[in-house]
Design a protein around this motif. Structure first.
Motif, PDB file in Angstrom:
ATOM      1  N   ALA A  32       0.699  -1.167  -0.081  1.00 56.27           N
ATOM      2  CA  ALA A  32       0.160   0.272  -0.151  1.00 56.27           C
ATOM      3  C   ALA A  32       0.627   1.273   0.150  1.00 56.27           C
ATOM      4  O   ALA A  32       0.514   2.169  -0.574  1.00 56.27           O
ATOM      5  N   SER A  33       1.894   1.275   0.662  1.00 52.72           N
ATOM      6  CA  SER A  33       2.868   2.308   0.774  1.00 52.72           C
ATOM      7  C   SER A  33       4.232   1.970   1.024  1.00 52.72           C
ATOM      8  O   SER A  33       4.539   0.949   1.604  1.00 52.72           O
ATOM      9  N   THR A  34       5.104   2.759   0.866  1.00 51.26           N
ATOM     10  CA  THR A  34       6.455   2.732   1.252  1.00 51.26           C
ATOM     11  C   THR A  34       7.098   3.965   1.876  1.00 51.26           C
ATOM     12  O   THR A  34       6.930   5.033   1.199  1.00 51.26           O
TER      13      THR A  34
ATOM     14  N   GLY B 133      16.795   1.877   6.261  1.00 53.42           N
ATOM     15  CA  GLY B 133      16.479   1.297   4.659  1.00 53.42           C
ATOM     16  C   GLY B 133      15.309   1.874   4.242  1.00 53.42           C
ATOM     17  O   GLY B 133      14.824   3.122   4.285  1.00 53.42           O
ATOM     18  N   PHE B 134      14.363   0.858   4.253  1.00 51.18           N
ATOM     19  CA  PHE B 134      12.810   1.114   3.960  1.00 51.18           C
ATOM     20  C   PHE B 134      11.818   0.452   4.614  1.00 51.18           C
ATOM     21  O   PHE B 134      12.164  -0.783   5.103  1.00 51.18           O
ATOM     22  N   GLU B 135      10.468   0.605   4.666  1.00 48.36           N
ATOM     23  CA  GLU B 135       9.651   0.278   5.364  1.00 48.36           C
ATOM     24  C   GLU B 135       8.263   0.287   4.272  1.00 48.36           C
ATOM     25  O   GLU B 135       7.955   1.230   3.606  1.00 48.36           O
ATOM     26  N   VAL B 136       7.775  -1.074   4.064  1.00 49.04           N
ATOM     27  CA  VAL B 136       6.761  -1.322   3.359  1.00 49.04           C
ATOM     28  C   VAL B 136       5.465  -1.698   4.058  1.00 49.04           C
ATOM     29  O   VAL B 136       5.506  -2.787   4.802  1.00 49.04           O
ATOM     30  N   VAL B 137       4.336  -0.965   3.852  1.00 49.05           N
ATOM     31  CA  VAL B 137       3.264  -1.532   4.490  1.00 49.05           C
ATOM     32  C   VAL B 137       2.182  -2.122   3.581  1.00 49.05           C
ATOM     33  O   VAL B 137       2.063  -1.576   2.525  1.00 49.05           O
ATOM     34  N   LEU B 138       1.824  -3.229   4.060  1.00 48.49           N
ATOM     35  CA  LEU B 138       0.847  -4.242   2.945  1.00 48.49           C
ATOM     36  C   LEU B 138      -0.358  -3.793   3.285  1.00 48.49           C
ATOM     37  O   LEU B 138      -0.646  -2.996   4.202  1.00 48.49           O
ATOM     38  N   SER B 139      -1.359  -4.317   2.296  1.00 50.58           N
ATOM     39  CA  SER B 139      -2.762  -3.802   2.536  1.00 50.58           C
ATOM     40  C   SER B 139      -3.398  -4.349   3.746  1.00 50.58           C
ATOM     41  O   SER B 139      -4.419  -4.004   4.210  1.00 50.58           O
ATOM     42  N   ASP B 140      -2.700  -5.608   4.426  1.00 51.12           N
ATOM     43  CA  ASP B 140      -3.269  -6.275   5.556  1.00 51.12           C
ATOM     44  C   ASP B 140      -2.546  -5.391   6.604  1.00 51.12           C
ATOM     45  O   ASP B 140      -2.980  -5.936   7.766  1.00 51.12           O
ATOM     46  N   ARG B 141      -1.949  -4.431   6.556  1.00 55.32           N
ATOM     47  CA  ARG B 141      -1.277  -3.504   7.313  1.00 55.32           C
ATOM     48  C   ARG B 141      -0.054  -4.038   8.060  1.00 55.32           C
ATOM     49  O   ARG B 141       0.690  -3.457   9.170  1.00 55.32           O
ATOM     50  N   SER B 142       0.327  -5.201   7.551  1.00 49.82           N
ATOM     51  CA  SER B 142       1.848  -5.922   8.096  1.00 49.82           C
ATOM     52  C   SER B 142       2.848  -4.996   7.644  1.00 49.82           C
ATOM     53  O   SER B 142       2.686  -4.288   6.283  1.00 49.82           O
TER      54      SER B 142
END
Ligand SMILES: Cc1cc2nc3c(=O)[nH]c(=O)nc-3n(C[C@H](O)[C@H](O)[C@H](O)COP(=O)(O)OP(=O)(O)OC[C@H]3O[C@@H](n4cnc5c(N)ncnc54)[C@H](O)[C@@H]3O)c2cc1C
Length: 314
Positions: A88-90, A96-105
């Protein structure tokens, strides 16, 4: 391949997008023992087609078969975890990086590959009937589908790019017509096409007549009906499937075709440390083999970086 929850654990590599570019990067990274997660929404760009062409050893495979084989082969590597999910977003973090998935993990990694491809925006073509025929008898890429249409009565739909595309498509069929759908082509280009036996129709198109996805005729605004068996589109009408790269600050530059491409090097490296973009997301239209090759080359570059980094820390 595992489906473990990576919670707060920082991975070596997160790959967003599991087409040939992303999965190929995962294979190289996993084989180099990098702790890798692939997040894939499983909607490949060529899903509308019944067969993929030109991928040596996989010629004529269905797009879903390509994905199934890739998942199966990656599943044998415990270094690679596959998530059917959507990023959903980065954002960038100190590490480094954080990636948020659509299930909020949330996934955290030092390096990130964006391989989310392009999405075709058929509305831009303003061709009534394109939805029914796209990928079935009207295609974007003659290298991908020209062989199956060789010798047929072909249409080239497009504006500026149509004159050159017609020359290329001529290799597959002598029975060729250009339809500009109301646009005016350069007079010299029209003369050149007509001298080579390629008629140019500049009149707006009322609709594409088809049956079960197979093009039958191009109907012009005047009511004239011109029979054609298949067509190819020369115009650019796709856009990045996501704006994840741009949201992280990747810049883009205009191309000579009036589109834009992201500013990345041949290995997909951006100006942002640890961030890479490969496949259609990088070029707009890579094709399957080139996308797979780009993914592999990118992962190799990352492995070299990490090797040097770890060496210097020892
Ligand atoms: C009609 C048509 C026919 C084609 N036929 C051929 C052919 O015969 N031969 C050929 O070589 N090429 C063909 N192509 C081109 C080919 O499909 C692409 O060049 C190729 O798929 C690019 O690979 P990729 O990995 O960059 O992107 P894709 O294959 O599009 O994969 C991108 C993946 O990222 C996923 N994704 C997107 N956003 C997110 C997100 N936010 N989070 C997680 N995942 C996400 C998507 O669901 C998708 O699975 C065709 C294209 C079209 C449109």
């Amino acid at each position: 391949m595992t489906t473990a929850d990576h919670g707060t654990h920082a991975l070596d590599l997160v790959i967003i997008g599991g087409g040939p570019a992303g999965m190929s990067a995962a294979l190289v990274a996993g084989r180099a023992l990098l702790d890798t997660v692939v997040v894939n929404a499983e909607a490949p760009r060529n899903a509308v087609t019944s067969a993929s062409h030109g991928f040596l050893t996989r010629d004529r495979a269905h797009p879903t078969e390509l994905l199934a084989i890739a998942k199966l082969q990656l599943s044998t590597y415990d270094t690679v975890s596959y998530r059917k999910n959507t990023a959903a977003s980065t954002s960038r973090t100190a590490a480094g990086f954080e990636v948020v998935l659509s299930d909020r993990s949330v996934l955290r990694s030092k390096r990130l590959i964006i391989a989310t491809g392009h999405t075709d925006d058929l509305d831009q073509l303003e061709l009534d009937g394109i939805e029914d025929t796209y990928g079935k008898s009207v295609y974007p890429c003659v290298f991908c589908d020209g062989f199956e249409r060789r010798g047929e009565r072909l249409a080239v739909f497009g504006r500026e790019g149509a004159a050159h595309y017609a020359k290329v498509i001529r290799l597959w069929s002598d029975d060729l017509m250009v339809f500009t759908n109301g646009s005016t082509l350069d007079a010299d280009a029209v003369q050149d096409l007509e001298r080579h036996g390629v008629a140019v129709h500049a009149e707006p198109i009322r609709r594409l007549e088809s049956c079960d996805g197979i093009l039958l005729a191009v109907e012009l605004q005047s009511g004239e009906r011109i029979e054609r068996d298949a067509g190819f589109i020369s115009d650019e009408y796709s856009r990045p499937a996501t704006m994840l790269a741009e949201s992280l600050g990747v810049t883009s530059s205009p191309t000579e075709w009036g589109t834009t491409v992201l500013d990345v090097d041949d290995a997909g490296a951006t100006d942002i440390d640890g961030l890479f973009v490969v496949g259609d997301a990088r070029t707009g239209f890579s094709g399957l083999v080139a996308a797979a090759a780009e993914g592999a080359a990118c992962a190799e570059a990352i492995v070299h970086e990490i090797a040097v980094e770890r060496w210097s820390q020892q």
